[in-house]
Design a protein around this motif. Structure first.
Motif, PDB file in Angstrom:
ATOM      1  N   ASP A 146      27.947  94.385  87.059  1.00  0.00           N
ATOM      2  CA  ASP A 146      27.883  93.655  87.145  1.00  0.00           C
ATOM      3  C   ASP A 146      28.589  92.639  87.738  1.00  0.00           C
ATOM      4  O   ASP A 146      28.826  91.158  88.747  1.00  0.00           O
ATOM      5  N   VAL A 147      29.911  93.141  88.257  1.00  0.00           N
ATOM      6  CA  VAL A 147      30.488  92.902  88.895  1.00  0.00           C
ATOM      7  C   VAL A 147      30.837  93.357  90.941  1.00  0.00           C
ATOM      8  O   VAL A 147      31.069  92.106  90.707  1.00  0.00           O
ATOM      9  N   GLU A 148      29.677  94.045  91.134  1.00  0.00           N
ATOM     10  CA  GLU A 148      29.351  93.448  92.512  1.00  0.00           C
ATOM     11  C   GLU A 148      28.722  92.224  92.904  1.00  0.00           C
ATOM     12  O   GLU A 148      28.517  92.028  93.675  1.00  0.00           O
ATOM     13  N   ALA A 149      27.733  92.159  91.558  1.00  0.00           N
ATOM     14  CA  ALA A 149      27.054  90.374  91.957  1.00  0.00           C
ATOM     15  C   ALA A 149      27.797  89.622  91.987  1.00  0.00           C
ATOM     16  O   ALA A 149      26.785  88.764  91.572  1.00  0.00           O
ATOM     17  N   LEU A 150      29.152  89.864  91.730  1.00  0.00           N
ATOM     18  CA  LEU A 150      29.211  88.140  91.220  1.00  0.00           C
ATOM     19  C   LEU A 150      29.981  87.755  92.925  1.00  0.00           C
ATOM     20  O   LEU A 150      29.963  88.477  93.987  1.00  0.00           O
TER      21      LEU A 150
END
Ligand code: SF4
Length: 278
Positions: A146-150
């Motif tokens: 999820d963090v990578e997709a921010l």
């Protein structure tokens, strides 16, 4: 079969405090006593609370004037607090002090114009309240992915956790936050009770052949505890003693019993007593 019970099994201090507050309020004659949602994710305990005069309230606007409403250990958002305070009722705040501390950290970060990333279960009451404290600057993440997709233009970032997340998930997600947003403020807000409970699994696993985790399917922290236990040893999850099947314990010399933060002692004791007869 040898049965060992985890020292950390059952109510954490925040839940115990909320339950005692509700019981004391009802016993003092301040009836009717309502709770803002289920006080605890355990139907057996909720039944006992109803018998003691404590009722779950689906809609605070519908409760009679003068009634008492208890805010759960998960806490509430500032907007919900304003709404409840505007009603002609008495409000008793049983927000766990550990949750209140996370809310303060989130508010301060959002007031300082940081984006607040909250590691948590979307829709869980504690996370909904934390998001409310962050306002438009809050985002929920559940994993490093999820963090990578921010998006990368989030400005200053503060990363916190729902109090009951697994330590390993926090560390992996915090590492992703630091990679994507160097200089982000990382605050590990997993509470002491959760760390203890999850940490005790490792030491118990050294001496047991299987785990029994007691708690409701509705309790997120019980299900998480069961997941962690099952990575260490074969694990059976039960809501009550009558769900135990002796066939599941063939060849087990020692079983360790643990339980989520919302599991009352009487269920743990009943499960332990039945296991001792196997
Ligand atoms: S799990 Fe931790 S933060 Fe949540 S109510 Fe219990 S002590 Fe408080």
């Amino acid at each position: 079969m040898n049965v060992v019970v985890a020292k950390s099994a059952g109510f954490c201090w925040g839940v115990r405090r909320a339950v005692e507050l509700a019981r004391k309020t009802a016993a003092s004659g301040a009836t009717p006593v309502y709770t803002d949602g289920p006080l605890i994710h355990n139907e057996h305990m909720m039944r006992r609370l109803r018998e003691a005069g404590v009722e779950e309230c689906p809609d605070p606007a519908a409760i009679p004037a003068g009634a008492t409403l208890i805010v759960r250990a998960h806490g509430i958002s500032p907007e919900r607090r304003r709404r409840l305070e505007s009603l002609p009722i008495a409000l008793i705040d049983a927000t766990c002090p550990d949750v209140a501390k996370i809310q303060r950290i989130v508010r301060q970060a959002a007031d300082g114009a940081a984006t607040v990333l909250i590691l948590g279960d979307p829709g869980h009451a504690e996370v909904v309240a934390l998001l409310g404290c962050a306002g438009p600057r809050g985002r929920v993440v559940t994993s490093p992915q999820d963090v990578e997709a921010l998006p990368s233009d989030l400005g200053n970032v503060c990363f916190v956790s729902q109090s009951t997340q697994p330590e390993a998930t926090f560390e992996a997600t915090a590492a992703a936050v630091t990679r994507r947003f160097p200089g982000a403020s990382i605050v590990n807000t997993i509470c002491h009770a959760t760390r203890n409970r999850q940490g005790e699994l490792d030491s118990l696993a050294e001496d047991c052949d299987a785990f029994v985790v007691v708690g409701s399917p509705a309790s997120a922290n019980t299900q998480r505890l069961a997941q962690l236990a099952s990575r260490l040893k074969p694990t059976v999850v039960v809501d009550s003693a009558d769900q135990l099947d002796p066939g599941d314990f063939a060849g087990v010399a020692t079983v360790a019993v643990t339980a989520g933060a919302s599991t009352p002692d009487f269920l743990i004791e009943a499960v332990t007593a039945r296991l001792q007869t196997f």
